[in-house]
Write a protein that holds these residues in place. Sequence first.
Motif, PDB file in Angstrom:
ATOM      1  N   TYR A   1     -22.075  30.817   4.257  1.00  0.00           N
ATOM      2  CA  TYR A   1     -22.731  30.138   5.373  1.00  0.00           C
ATOM      3  C   TYR A   1     -23.181  28.736   4.995  1.00  0.00           C
ATOM      4  O   TYR A   1     -23.207  27.834   5.841  1.00  0.00           O
ATOM      5  CB  TYR A   1     -23.893  30.976   5.899  1.00  0.00           C
ATOM      6  CG  TYR A   1     -23.438  32.107   6.786  1.00  0.00           C
ATOM      7  CD1 TYR A   1     -22.941  31.851   8.063  1.00  0.00           C
ATOM      8  CD2 TYR A   1     -23.451  33.433   6.345  1.00  0.00           C
ATOM      9  CE1 TYR A   1     -22.503  32.875   8.876  1.00  0.00           C
ATOM     10  CE2 TYR A   1     -23.012  34.461   7.155  1.00  0.00           C
ATOM     11  CZ  TYR A   1     -22.529  34.178   8.421  1.00  0.00           C
ATOM     12  OH  TYR A   1     -22.078  35.194   9.236  1.00  0.00           O
ATOM     13  N   TYR A   2     -23.500  28.533   3.712  1.00  0.00           N
ATOM     14  CA  TYR A   2     -23.831  27.174   3.260  1.00  0.00           C
ATOM     15  C   TYR A   2     -22.619  26.268   3.435  1.00  0.00           C
ATOM     16  O   TYR A   2     -22.728  25.152   3.961  1.00  0.00           O
ATOM     17  CB  TYR A   2     -24.270  27.211   1.794  1.00  0.00           C
ATOM     18  CG  TYR A   2     -24.669  25.858   1.254  1.00  0.00           C
ATOM     19  CD1 TYR A   2     -25.985  25.416   1.334  1.00  0.00           C
ATOM     20  CD2 TYR A   2     -23.732  25.009   0.686  1.00  0.00           C
ATOM     21  CE1 TYR A   2     -26.360  24.167   0.869  1.00  0.00           C
ATOM     22  CE2 TYR A   2     -24.090  23.767   0.206  1.00  0.00           C
ATOM     23  CZ  TYR A   2     -25.405  23.349   0.295  1.00  0.00           C
ATOM     24  OH  TYR A   2     -25.759  22.101  -0.177  1.00  0.00           O
ATOM     25  N   ASN A   3     -21.446  26.731   3.011  1.00  0.00           N
ATOM     26  CA  ASN A   3     -20.242  25.916   3.122  1.00  0.00           C
ATOM     27  C   ASN A   3     -19.771  25.754   4.561  1.00  0.00           C
ATOM     28  O   ASN A   3     -19.013  24.829   4.873  1.00  0.00           O
ATOM     29  CB  ASN A   3     -19.116  26.509   2.268  1.00  0.00           C
ATOM     30  CG  ASN A   3     -19.196  26.032   0.833  1.00  0.00           C
ATOM     31  OD1 ASN A   3     -19.578  24.901   0.557  1.00  0.00           O
ATOM     32  ND2 ASN A   3     -18.870  26.905  -0.099  1.00  0.00           N
ATOM     33  N   LEU A   4     -20.199  26.650   5.439  1.00  0.00           N
ATOM     34  CA  LEU A   4     -19.878  26.524   6.858  1.00  0.00           C
ATOM     35  C   LEU A   4     -20.908  25.664   7.596  1.00  0.00           C
ATOM     36  O   LEU A   4     -20.848  25.523   8.810  1.00  0.00           O
ATOM     37  CB  LEU A   4     -19.806  27.909   7.514  1.00  0.00           C
ATOM     38  CG  LEU A   4     -18.648  28.812   7.073  1.00  0.00           C
ATOM     39  CD1 LEU A   4     -18.780  30.186   7.695  1.00  0.00           C
ATOM     40  CD2 LEU A   4     -17.313  28.189   7.422  1.00  0.00           C
TER      41      LEU A   4
ATOM     42  N   LEU B   1     -23.276  11.019  -6.613  1.00  0.00           N
ATOM     43  CA  LEU B   1     -22.815   9.882  -5.815  1.00  0.00           C
ATOM     44  C   LEU B   1     -22.893  10.188  -4.327  1.00  0.00           C
ATOM     45  O   LEU B   1     -23.214   9.312  -3.512  1.00  0.00           O
ATOM     46  CB  LEU B   1     -21.384   9.505  -6.207  1.00  0.00           C
ATOM     47  CG  LEU B   1     -21.233   8.802  -7.559  1.00  0.00           C
ATOM     48  CD1 LEU B   1     -19.756   8.523  -7.848  1.00  0.00           C
ATOM     49  CD2 LEU B   1     -22.026   7.491  -7.596  1.00  0.00           C
ATOM     50  N   LEU B   2     -22.597  11.444  -3.967  1.00  0.00           N
ATOM     51  CA  LEU B   2     -22.725  11.834  -2.559  1.00  0.00           C
ATOM     52  C   LEU B   2     -24.167  11.645  -2.095  1.00  0.00           C
ATOM     53  O   LEU B   2     -24.414  11.096  -1.016  1.00  0.00           O
ATOM     54  CB  LEU B   2     -22.296  13.291  -2.385  1.00  0.00           C
ATOM     55  CG  LEU B   2     -22.502  13.901  -0.991  1.00  0.00           C
ATOM     56  CD1 LEU B   2     -21.759  13.100   0.069  1.00  0.00           C
ATOM     57  CD2 LEU B   2     -22.068  15.366  -0.973  1.00  0.00           C
TER      58      LEU B   2
ATOM     59  N   TYR C   1     -13.800  20.227  -4.084  1.00  0.00           N
ATOM     60  CA  TYR C   1     -12.932  19.650  -3.046  1.00  0.00           C
ATOM     61  C   TYR C   1     -13.742  19.309  -1.791  1.00  0.00           C
ATOM     62  O   TYR C   1     -13.587  18.233  -1.201  1.00  0.00           O
ATOM     63  CB  TYR C   1     -11.814  20.627  -2.684  1.00  0.00           C
ATOM     64  CG  TYR C   1     -10.702  20.734  -3.698  1.00  0.00           C
ATOM     65  CD1 TYR C   1     -10.569  19.808  -4.730  1.00  0.00           C
ATOM     66  CD2 TYR C   1      -9.788  21.778  -3.637  1.00  0.00           C
ATOM     67  CE1 TYR C   1      -9.552  19.917  -5.654  1.00  0.00           C
ATOM     68  CE2 TYR C   1      -8.758  21.889  -4.565  1.00  0.00           C
ATOM     69  CZ  TYR C   1      -8.653  20.955  -5.570  1.00  0.00           C
ATOM     70  OH  TYR C   1      -7.638  21.069  -6.478  1.00  0.00           O
ATOM     71  N   HIS C   2     -14.590  20.243  -1.367  1.00  0.00           N
ATOM     72  CA  HIS C   2     -15.399  20.009  -0.174  1.00  0.00           C
ATOM     73  C   HIS C   2     -16.389  18.866  -0.415  1.00  0.00           C
ATOM     74  O   HIS C   2     -16.628  18.047   0.474  1.00  0.00           O
ATOM     75  CB  HIS C   2     -16.141  21.294   0.217  1.00  0.00           C
ATOM     76  CG  HIS C   2     -15.264  22.299   0.892  1.00  0.00           C
ATOM     77  ND1 HIS C   2     -15.119  22.360   2.261  1.00  0.00           N
ATOM     78  CD2 HIS C   2     -14.469  23.275   0.392  1.00  0.00           C
ATOM     79  CE1 HIS C   2     -14.276  23.331   2.576  1.00  0.00           C
ATOM     80  NE2 HIS C   2     -13.873  23.897   1.460  1.00  0.00           N
ATOM     81  N   THR C   3     -16.960  18.809  -1.618  1.00  0.00           N
ATOM     82  CA  THR C   3     -17.905  17.742  -1.938  1.00  0.00           C
ATOM     83  C   THR C   3     -17.195  16.391  -1.962  1.00  0.00           C
ATOM     84  O   THR C   3     -17.735  15.385  -1.481  1.00  0.00           O
ATOM     85  CB  THR C   3     -18.570  18.007  -3.307  1.00  0.00           C
ATOM     86  OG1 THR C   3     -19.165  19.303  -3.298  1.00  0.00           O
ATOM     87  CG2 THR C   3     -19.647  16.976  -3.600  1.00  0.00           C
ATOM     88  N   TYR C   4     -15.982  16.363  -2.505  1.00  0.00           N
ATOM     89  CA  TYR C   4     -15.221  15.111  -2.536  1.00  0.00           C
ATOM     90  C   TYR C   4     -14.900  14.644  -1.117  1.00  0.00           C
ATOM     91  O   TYR C   4     -14.980  13.443  -0.812  1.00  0.00           O
ATOM     92  CB  TYR C   4     -13.933  15.302  -3.331  1.00  0.00           C
ATOM     93  CG  TYR C   4     -13.076  14.056  -3.381  1.00  0.00           C
ATOM     94  CD1 TYR C   4     -13.497  12.918  -4.058  1.00  0.00           C
ATOM     95  CD2 TYR C   4     -11.846  14.016  -2.737  1.00  0.00           C
ATOM     96  CE1 TYR C   4     -12.720  11.771  -4.094  1.00  0.00           C
ATOM     97  CE2 TYR C   4     -11.054  12.876  -2.780  1.00  0.00           C
ATOM     98  CZ  TYR C   4     -11.490  11.760  -3.456  1.00  0.00           C
ATOM     99  OH  TYR C   4     -10.722  10.616  -3.483  1.00  0.00           O
ATOM    100  N   ALA C   5     -14.556  15.577  -0.241  1.00  0.00           N
ATOM    101  CA  ALA C   5     -14.303  15.212   1.161  1.00  0.00           C
ATOM    102  C   ALA C   5     -15.562  14.620   1.790  1.00  0.00           C
ATOM    103  O   ALA C   5     -15.504  13.610   2.507  1.00  0.00           O
ATOM    104  CB  ALA C   5     -13.830  16.428   1.950  1.00  0.00           C
ATOM    105  N   ASP C   6     -16.716  15.226   1.518  1.00  0.00           N
ATOM    106  CA  ASP C   6     -17.988  14.706   2.042  1.00  0.00           C
ATOM    107  C   ASP C   6     -18.285  13.310   1.492  1.00  0.00           C
ATOM    108  O   ASP C   6     -18.775  12.436   2.208  1.00  0.00           O
ATOM    109  CB  ASP C   6     -19.135  15.651   1.676  1.00  0.00           C
ATOM    110  CG  ASP C   6     -19.098  16.950   2.461  1.00  0.00           C
ATOM    111  OD1 ASP C   6     -18.422  16.990   3.506  1.00  0.00           O
ATOM    112  OD2 ASP C   6     -19.740  17.927   2.020  1.00  0.00           O
ATOM    113  N   LEU C   7     -17.998  13.124   0.191  1.00  0.00           N
ATOM    114  CA  LEU C   7     -18.239  11.812  -0.425  1.00  0.00           C
ATOM    115  C   LEU C   7     -17.367  10.745   0.226  1.00  0.00           C
ATOM    116  O   LEU C   7     -17.848   9.651   0.561  1.00  0.00           O
ATOM    117  CB  LEU C   7     -17.967  11.885  -1.926  1.00  0.00           C
ATOM    118  CG  LEU C   7     -18.063  10.551  -2.686  1.00  0.00           C
ATOM    119  CD1 LEU C   7     -19.454   9.935  -2.549  1.00  0.00           C
ATOM    120  CD2 LEU C   7     -17.709  10.743  -4.168  1.00  0.00           C
ATOM    121  N   CYS C   8     -16.088  11.030   0.412  1.00  0.00           N
ATOM    122  CA  CYS C   8     -15.188  10.070   1.051  1.00  0.00           C
ATOM    123  C   CYS C   8     -15.655   9.753   2.471  1.00  0.00           C
ATOM    124  O   CYS C   8     -15.577   8.603   2.923  1.00  0.00           O
ATOM    125  CB  CYS C   8     -13.761  10.605   1.072  1.00  0.00           C
ATOM    126  SG  CYS C   8     -12.986  10.644  -0.554  1.00  0.00           S
TER     127      CYS C   8
END
Length: 465
Positions: A203-206, A331-332, A376-383
């Motif tokens: 649920y955190y990742n959702l 960095l995020l 991967y999800h964190t990198y998408a958020d950072l971008c």
Amino acid sequence: MENATTIRSEIEKELKLGGYTFNSFGQATGLNRGIFSAMLNGNPPKPISVRQMDLITKALNYPEDWLYDLYVDECFYDGRPHWKRVKPFLIRCVEVGNLRCVEKVLSRLMEDLNHIPTIFNLAEELYEEGKLKEAIPFYECVIENEKYQHSERLAISHYRIFSISVSGIMKINLEAALRFVPFRNRVPLDYHLDGLLKLSNLYYNLNQWKEAERYADELRSLASIVCKNKENNNLNTERHLVVYYGQGYLIKGNALEKQEKYEEAMKYISGYADLNWFENLGGIGQKEVQKFTLWANANQLNLKILMGDTGSLPIYIQFLKDNPPEILLGLLTIVESANKHGFLIENILQQFSRELNSFNNELSMEASYYKQSFSYHTYADLCYQLTIYMFNNHFHEKGIYYVLKCLRKCLQINNKEKFMICTAMFEKFRAQATKDQGSEYESIMEEVLINANKKPEIHSNYRAF
């Protein structure tokens, strides 16, 4: 016996067409001539094993499940199920993807519900051997046919399906979670802990923060009870017990942070900052405690930065340099805060330019102690956050660079919501794109169309540390 005769008639027909004798076909299959003769001409005929059927099929150059539909009756040779044939046949069916025959056999077996424990044991055996996908049809059979709705066997089957189904396809994750939730308190204690950890991470990742909080609260409460009862020291959990206790606090605080409840989130850091008091840590437990202490330091700085305390940036930057696996998340945090409070971070981005370029490299993700899917999800958020920062500060070419990176990663992890937002952002600034950037965007859109006609790739999605 009709199909038992038919399977033999089919084999006999092929022998005649191929000009085989029992002796020559025995050599082709590796089967003893006498055994082969007894299978076809015995009175009654000798039952055919799955291995023998597969050898015959291979020798005749047919697809490996050529005789499988006909073999179903062979499993019930005299009207009763013969487990020595049923079990290997069911396993072979799931291995080759012939679920039709699995359903036929299970349907016959379920005419007598006393076979449910046997089916459950087969599912557990496959699960323990790591044959997770192969186990799913049998757990589903137990779920559909178990007559005792409060049985532990039923609850465990739901737990296993949930654990197996946790993937990068969010809809499947959520469906699996919703099925398991009503049974979470009925599974054995070790599965209960694992299930709550997976639910809270899922649920955190959702981005469903309230649900993540709910299961983090349950996890924290259960882990606290388990810690006080020394009889629970021999639990067979997937992780060390300290992980469940610490994660209950960590996920709760992180979920509050995502809701911008920074001061409330700060209160939960003390719950996992120092867990050296935990009993029976051993080497594995000590490593987990060290990670929690590191995350506590990181999250204290995170929250200060997110609350706009730019005076803490030098300390935070040094912390990130001293702890490379934290750079991506750090960095995020910095970029999110810059977008929220309006300060410039060009100098910071320059200091971490090498890392920014390497994050898209899978090898750099594998070097982290964070689960690759989480990175991967964190990198998408950072971008995504970098895209906003660059466009807000009129660095249009860099903004388009990062929106393209975000589109690529969102396509890979199947984050449809963020993909749509990034598509809209690119279209808004399309006129500022270079020719190469325009071509890159068209290539991504072509990939979307190609993927629309393919089964989506499955990734692990829940955040596990």
